[in-house]
Write a protein that holds these residues in place. Structure first.
Motif, PDB file in Angstrom:
ATOM      1  N   VAL B  30       0.869  -1.189   0.000  1.00 26.66           N
ATOM      2  CA  VAL B  30       0.000   0.000   0.000  1.00 26.66           C
ATOM      3  C   VAL B  30       0.898   1.229   0.000  1.00 26.66           C
ATOM      4  N   PHE B  31       1.874   1.220   0.902  1.00 27.02           N
ATOM      5  CA  PHE B  31       2.771   2.374   1.011  1.00 27.02           C
ATOM      6  C   PHE B  31       3.553   2.588  -0.291  1.00 27.02           C
ATOM      7  N   LEU B  32       4.140   1.497  -0.811  1.00 25.55           N
ATOM      8  CA  LEU B  32       4.973   1.638  -2.018  1.00 25.55           C
ATOM      9  C   LEU B  32       4.148   2.075  -3.232  1.00 25.55           C
ATOM     10  N   SER B  33       2.935   1.522  -3.369  1.00 23.98           N
ATOM     11  CA  SER B  33       2.094   1.881  -4.524  1.00 23.98           C
ATOM     12  C   SER B  33       1.751   3.364  -4.482  1.00 23.98           C
ATOM     13  N   ILE B  34       1.374   3.824  -3.287  1.00 18.78           N
ATOM     14  CA  ILE B  34       0.992   5.247  -3.168  1.00 18.78           C
ATOM     15  C   ILE B  34       2.221   6.133  -3.367  1.00 18.78           C
ATOM     16  N   TYR B  35       3.328   5.711  -2.768  1.00 18.86           N
ATOM     17  CA  TYR B  35       4.559   6.494  -2.909  1.00 18.86           C
ATOM     18  C   TYR B  35       4.965   6.583  -4.384  1.00 18.86           C
ATOM     19  N   LYS B  36       4.853   5.454  -5.080  1.00 19.31           N
ATOM     20  CA  LYS B  36       5.225   5.423  -6.498  1.00 19.31           C
ATOM     21  C   LYS B  36       4.335   6.380  -7.294  1.00 19.31           C
ATOM     22  N   HIS B  37       3.081   6.428  -6.938  1.00 19.62           N
ATOM     23  CA  HIS B  37       2.175   7.357  -7.620  1.00 19.62           C
ATOM     24  C   HIS B  37       2.564   8.804  -7.299  1.00 19.62           C
ATOM     25  N   GLU B  38       2.875   9.045  -6.043  1.00 18.17           N
ATOM     26  CA  GLU B  38       3.173  10.421  -5.617  1.00 18.17           C
ATOM     27  C   GLU B  38       4.468  10.957  -6.219  1.00 18.17           C
ATOM     28  N   ILE B  39       5.386  10.079  -6.572  1.00 18.36           N
ATOM     29  CA  ILE B  39       6.639  10.561  -7.188  1.00 18.36           C
ATOM     30  C   ILE B  39       6.543  10.522  -8.717  1.00 18.36           C
ATOM     31  N   TYR B  40       5.348  10.485  -9.223  1.00 15.69           N
ATOM     32  CA  TYR B  40       5.102  10.518 -10.671  1.00 15.69           C
ATOM     33  C   TYR B  40       5.766   9.336 -11.383  1.00 15.69           C
ATOM     34  N   ALA B  41       5.642   8.153 -10.786  1.00 16.34           N
ATOM     35  CA  ALA B  41       6.176   6.948 -11.426  1.00 16.34           C
ATOM     36  C   ALA B  41       5.054   5.984 -11.815  1.00 16.34           C
ATOM     37  N   SER B  42       3.806   6.381 -11.566  1.00  9.88           N
ATOM     38  CA  SER B  42       2.691   5.572 -12.077  1.00  9.88           C
ATOM     39  C   SER B  42       2.371   6.113 -13.471  1.00  9.88           C
ATOM     40  N   SER B  43       1.618   5.354 -14.240  1.00  8.28           N
ATOM     41  CA  SER B  43       1.488   5.768 -15.638  1.00  8.28           C
ATOM     42  C   SER B  43       0.030   5.986 -16.082  1.00  8.28           C
ATOM     43  N   ARG B  44      -0.078   6.801 -17.138  1.00 12.73           N
ATOM     44  CA  ARG B  44      -1.385   7.114 -17.722  1.00 12.73           C
ATOM     45  C   ARG B  44      -2.064   5.818 -18.158  1.00 12.73           C
ATOM     46  N   PHE B  45      -1.289   4.971 -18.803  1.00  7.86           N
ATOM     47  CA  PHE B  45      -1.747   3.610 -19.115  1.00  7.86           C
ATOM     48  C   PHE B  45      -0.921   2.643 -18.289  1.00  7.86           C
ATOM     49  N   ASP B  46      -1.490   2.167 -17.089  1.00  5.05           N
ATOM     50  CA  ASP B  46      -2.925   1.981 -16.963  1.00  5.05           C
ATOM     51  C   ASP B  46      -3.562   2.657 -15.736  1.00  5.05           C
ATOM     52  N   LEU B  47      -2.812   3.199 -14.803  1.00  6.32           N
ATOM     53  CA  LEU B  47      -3.485   3.740 -13.618  1.00  6.32           C
ATOM     54  C   LEU B  47      -4.418   4.888 -13.991  1.00  6.32           C
ATOM     55  N   GLY B  48      -3.930   5.799 -14.826  1.00 10.48           N
ATOM     56  CA  GLY B  48      -4.758   6.933 -15.222  1.00 10.48           C
ATOM     57  C   GLY B  48      -6.027   6.464 -15.904  1.00 10.48           C
ATOM     58  N   ASN B  49      -5.894   5.449 -16.719  1.00  7.77           N
ATOM     59  CA  ASN B  49      -7.030   4.909 -17.464  1.00  7.77           C
ATOM     60  C   ASN B  49      -8.082   4.306 -16.529  1.00  7.77           C
ATOM     61  N   MET B  50      -7.612   3.493 -15.574  1.00  5.84           N
ATOM     62  CA  MET B  50      -8.542   2.836 -14.624  1.00  5.84           C
ATOM     63  C   MET B  50      -9.206   3.882 -13.737  1.00  5.84           C
ATOM     64  N   ASP B  51      -8.374   4.820 -13.257  1.00  7.26           N
ATOM     65  CA  ASP B  51      -8.879   5.865 -12.370  1.00  7.26           C
ATOM     66  C   ASP B  51      -9.956   6.675 -13.088  1.00  7.26           C
ATOM     67  N   GLN B  52      -9.687   7.014 -14.341  1.00  2.00           N
ATOM     68  CA  GLN B  52     -10.654   7.808 -15.097  1.00  2.00           C
ATOM     69  C   GLN B  52     -11.954   7.021 -15.317  1.00  2.00           C
ATOM     70  N   ALA B  53     -11.812   5.714 -15.567  1.00  3.85           N
ATOM     71  CA  ALA B  53     -13.001   4.878 -15.793  1.00  3.85           C
ATOM     72  C   ALA B  53     -13.878   4.832 -14.540  1.00  3.85           C
ATOM     73  N   VAL B  54     -13.243   4.699 -13.372  1.00  3.11           N
ATOM     74  CA  VAL B  54     -14.024   4.652 -12.126  1.00  3.11           C
ATOM     75  C   VAL B  54     -14.624   6.033 -11.840  1.00  3.11           C
ATOM     76  N   TRP B  55     -13.819   7.075 -12.060  1.00  6.21           N
ATOM     77  CA  TRP B  55     -14.295   8.448 -11.825  1.00  6.21           C
ATOM     78  C   TRP B  55     -15.518   8.748 -12.699  1.00  6.21           C
ATOM     79  N   ASN B  56     -15.441   8.345 -13.960  1.00  3.03           N
ATOM     80  CA  ASN B  56     -16.576   8.535 -14.870  1.00  3.03           C
ATOM     81  C   ASN B  56     -17.778   7.706 -14.425  1.00  3.03           C
ATOM     82  N   SER B  57     -17.509   6.480 -13.994  1.00  5.21           N
ATOM     83  CA  SER B  57     -18.601   5.603 -13.545  1.00  5.21           C
ATOM     84  C   SER B  57     -19.317   6.219 -12.352  1.00  5.21           C
TER      85      SER B  57
END
Lengths: 409, 507
Positions: B30-57
């Protein structure tokens, strides 16, 4: 028979151990309960010690001698051996700085019948195998080979009588040679290539208008982008992949080295470098040093003192080290373990190896191939060598770190 | 610490041992995943894509997201991962991709618990079962896949393990609950449920359960692939991913099935060629190799394995991606079952005096086979996974390949500040084109393009340090695009800090 002896020995050992343990009941009880903690602690200690113990690799420096041999020298022990021996009118030049510890590439110049040709040879240092990866026609030279990050590709500058210099890439197994620009007369000269990815390079383009243009080329997809233009004199660039930073020195044409300024380009943006005092000349960035987290060695001078500096392309911070070098020194390169730094004199014939931490002189080697030897040979044989080509002449040495058993004492 | 507590620490129970590591894994990831996102190491494909799909839903646009071409389309065009909808209530409370990352890490970590129950059932030995279950959590491929953004498929492994456990426990309702949840993770997961149906027929000898499970699973898969996904594609075509990934077999499910019948040796040769064989060996080898002695358990993830090894997509034949996540736990379970089968065979040999000579029989005692060998083998598997985790795992200071998406490599603090500054410049409703690593921070909007696709974006946010898509991005395209933007009169550079640029479309 052997089985029963072994059985008996094991039983005896068991019995002796039981007797001893029975004498120390408290210890035995504690050991039975918490013994595993001891083992885990012991395993941790062993793991930690193993992690911090240096693997058996020593540092070697490879250089091209005046006669065109490729020599490997261990600066600690002073032992040296010849990797490539010149002979029959053939001699080495343009030793690559890149390729990790395993791969080595250099140009072999051959003079025969009044013509000159320069092939690229590669040496696998682990297998001690040598192979020719390009085959130049008479009157052609592939100079200054350089490995891509994955060592799957080799770039070189191609010289000929008919066309200006061109950047050439080839797979390190010798297949698929590609010129970045069509190899025709009348186009600008392409010089000083440096790899960005497995299929892209930066290369300087020297036009007739006297401008130097930095371009990025994707040779696989035949795509290019102009990044920067200048009328100044520029040096060999160094590229740091993690921060997408291209570093090179720039100074007015004909100005002394003390007027060199270091430029750091990220994408299309020049970003400032901190820590360089006003009026300090900084030049000759080395390729990123893995042992120092990608830092590049550079030479700084205030006109009186000359020394080694380190540039972190990630944070864009420059700092001076305690290493001082003779005036006019060029081409700093740090050993693969980050312990030593080597520089050449202005003409490239003297190699000075110093400790990076203290500046203590570790070794001094004389008799390296003079810088510009290849250029002069090519000019003598009528190959087209524009004056800008001399800005990108690289020193003839590079560091390696081979396994201890691999190097003969 | 009291004597009793000390003793409990010295003698942990196997179940507590597994629970401890499951919780440790969950908290750490949990810590590493969030940290990785916070340091801009997560990606548009696929985290951004999934996040946007849930946000739209959460706003009523079910599973919609901006696709690679810049159009708003339903995820159902390619995937049936309805499990994403389970996050909608969380987004009503607080809109953040943290929910996805937290639930994914916890679900994967908790997978060790049903795996322990199942290993215990097959192996009959507590500590060996516990060691194998914990070894699963150290699998470097599983960890790398967990740290590569969010994929509902990652949660399927745990859900399937629970389902299989309750199937063996003969608790149908709970089995159905977890089987349905697993099937909603991605379209092909239901095939693993169908395989459990076959397992129920034989060896469980419960055809009344097994046959309907198998038929329902297969029918759902065919419905999704032949009806549902085509309904979201133009002209009722199947997902374009099938066409691209299975080109060697005609680019369709029918083509794959036809080749399996008409040219099985070609298919087998293809499945074992190049990196595919290495992939299979890695999957089996990291669990010690005993899985091959339990073909019945190993058959459960077989459809997922076939889907991966017949694909042309390199990521699908790498243990480091989510595609392998439903397979890996069953390989560890098959290891426990396989180990049991080997030991049973050895005991059978022993009982029939088949060992060469009485000394050998004495040496290989029953106690050795029943107690010590499983313990030693399971311990070996655990230690090997710890070692392999260090050698190729994605945790900080470990030695995962540098260019993999799971690697956590924080940029310099001033660069991070520059990225935060750029993201803060973008108004909530504006359409944006962003570099892959910035995209997940700007996903809560209708249009989010992946730079260098710009279309009619109101803003363009580029990190020149990492300008393109993934590590394979073409740096020259990125350079061309940024230069074009700089020279484009319709855009104005409004922010430039540390190589992070924001362009705004002029009114």
């Amino acid at each position: 028979m052997r089985f029963s002896l072994l059985n008996r020995a094991a039983n005896d050992l068991d019995a002796r151990l039981d007797r001893r343990l029975l004498r120390h009941r408290r210890f035995t009880r504690g050991f039975a309960r918490y013994g595993w903690v001891t083992f885990v602690a012991l395993a941790l200690v062993i793991t930690l010690v193993a992690s911090f113990t240096k693997v058996g690799r020593s540092q070697q420096i490879l250089y091209v001698s005046e006669g065109g041999d490729v020599v490997m020298l261990d600066p600690d022990s002073g032992a040296s051996s010849v990797i490539y021996e010149a002979g029959d009118g053939a001699y080495a030049t343009g030793l690559t700085r890149t390729g990790g510890s395993r791969n080595l590439a250099f140009t072999v110049l051959k003079e025969s019948g009044g013509t000159l040709r320069g092939d690229i040879y590669t040496v696998d240092m682990n297998r001690e195998a040598r192979a020719r990866i390009t085959n130049a026609a008479p009157g052609e030279v592939f100079a200054s080979p350089d490995f891509s990050f994955g060592t799957g590709g080799v770039s070189a500058t191609h010289y000929s009588r008919t066309a200006p210099p061109n950047t050439f890439t080839v797979q390190s197994i010798g297949y698929g040679g590609i010129f970045l620009e069509p190899n025709l007369p009348g186009r600008p000269a392409l010089l000083g290539p440096v790899w960005i990815s497995e299929n892209a390079l930066f290369s300087w383009s020297a036009g007739e208008s006297g401008r130097m243009v930095l371009k990025a080329y994707n040779f696989a997809e035949r795509r290019q982008a102009t990044v920067y233009e200048t009328r100044n004199e520029v040096g060999y660039p160094a590229y740091h992949r993690d921060s997408n930073a291209l570093v090179f020195a720039e100074r007015p044409r004909g100005a002394p080295l003390a007027e060199s300024r270091l430029r750091l380009l990220v994408g299309t943006d020049f970003l400032p470098i901190s820590g360089i005092e006003e009026g300090t000349g900084v030049y000759d960035p080395s390729p990123p040093t893995p042992a120092l987290d990608g830092e590049m060695a550079v030479i700084w001078t205030d006109g009186e003192e000359w020394g080694i500096g380190l540039l972190d392309p990630e944070t864009r911070e420059f700092r001076r080290t305690d290493v001082r070098v003779p005036a006019g020194s060029r081409n700093p390169q740090i050993s693969r373990n980050g312990d030593y730094v080597a520089t050449t004199g202005p003409d490239g014939t003297r190699l000075l190896i110093q400790e990076l931490a203290t500046g203590r002189e570790v070794a001094r080697v004389e008799g390296l191939q003079r810088l510009g030897t290849t250029m002069n040979k090519m000019k003598e044989h009528g190959l087209r060598v524009p004056p800008e080509a001399e800005w990108f002449t690289q020193a003839n040495f590079g560091w390696r770190a081979l396994r201890d058993g691999q190097v003969e004492p | 610490m009291s004597r009793k507590a000390l003793r409990r620490l010295a003698y942990p129970k196997p179940g507590a041992f597994v629970l401890f590591f499951a919780l440790l894994y969950s908290v750490l990831f949990v810590f590493l995943s969030i940290y990785k996102h916070e340091i801009y190491a997560s990606s548009r494909f696929d985290l951004g894509n999934m996040d946007q799909a849930v946000w739209n839903s959460a706003r009523g646009d079910i599973l919609e997201a901006t696709d690679e071409t810049g159009e708003i389309s339903s995820r159902l065009k390619n995937h049936a991962d309805f499990l994403l909808l389970a996050f909608v209530p969380f987004y009503w409370i607080y809109e953040s991709p943290y929910w996805l990352l937290i639930v994914q890490a916890i679900t994967v970590g908790l997978g060790a618990i049903p795996l322990y129950w199942l290993c215990l059932r097959f192996l009959g030995r507590q500590w060996p079962a516990a060691f194998i279950a914990v070894a699963y959590l150290f699998n470097p491929g599983l960890q790398a896949a967990n740290l590569f953004d969010f994929h509902a498929q990652m949660m399927a492994g745990t859900l399937l393990l629970f389902a299989f456990h309750y199937l063996l426990e003969r608790r149908l309702k709970l089995f159905l609950l977890f089987a349905v949840l697993a099937a909603l993770a991605k379209e092909e997961i239901v095939l693993l449920v169908a395989m459990m149906g076959l397992y129920a027929v034989w060896p469980l000898k419960r055809p009344k359960w097994g046959i309907p499970i198998f038929l329902a699973g297969t029918a759902y898969f065919l419905f999704v692939m032949k009806v549902l996904i085509p309904a979201f594609n133009p002209d009722g075509d199947t997902s374009e991913l099938v066409g691209v990934r299975y080109e060697a077999f005609g680019g369709s499910i029918t083509g794959v099935l036809r080749t399996a019948l008409t040219d099985p040796f070609f298919m087998l040769g293809y499945a074992l060629s190049g990196a595919r064989l290495q992939y299979i060996l890695q999957l089996l080898g990291l669990a010690g190799g005993f899985a091959v002695f339990s073909p019945l358990v190993l058959a459960i993830p077989l459809p997922e394995l076939a889907i991966n090894v017949l694909s042309q997509r390199p990521q699908m034949v790498s243990i480091r991606y989510h595609y392998s996540a439903p397979i890996i736990p069953f390989v560890y379970l098959a290891t426990a079952a396989g180990l049991y089968n080997v030991l049973r065979f050895a005991l059978w040999l022993r009982a029939r005096n088949r060992f060469p000579g009485p000394r050998m029989r004495r040496l290989i005692s029953r106690e050795l086979l029943v107690e010590r060998v499983p313990l030693l083998v399971a311990l070996f598997i655990l230690l090997m996974n710890v070692q392999m985790n260090y050698e190729i795992g994605p945790l900080p200071w470990f030695h995962s390949p540098e260019n993999h998406s799971s690697v956590i490599d924080p940029p310099a603090p001033e660069h991070l500040e520059a990225l935060d500054g750029a993201v803060a410049r973008i108004p909530p409703e504006a359409s944006v084109s962003a570099s892959n690593w910035i995209g997940p921070h700007l996903a809560h909007r209708d249009y989010l393009y992946l730079f260098p696709l710009i279309k009619d974006a109101d803003y363009v946010v580029v990190d020149e340090r990492k300008p393109g898509y993934d590590t394979f991005v073409e740096p020259v395209v990125a350079l061309q695009s940024v230069r074009n933007l700089r020279e484009d009169d319709s855009y104005e550079l409004i922010y430039s800090e540390n190589g992070v640029l924001v362009f705004e479309r002029r009114p």
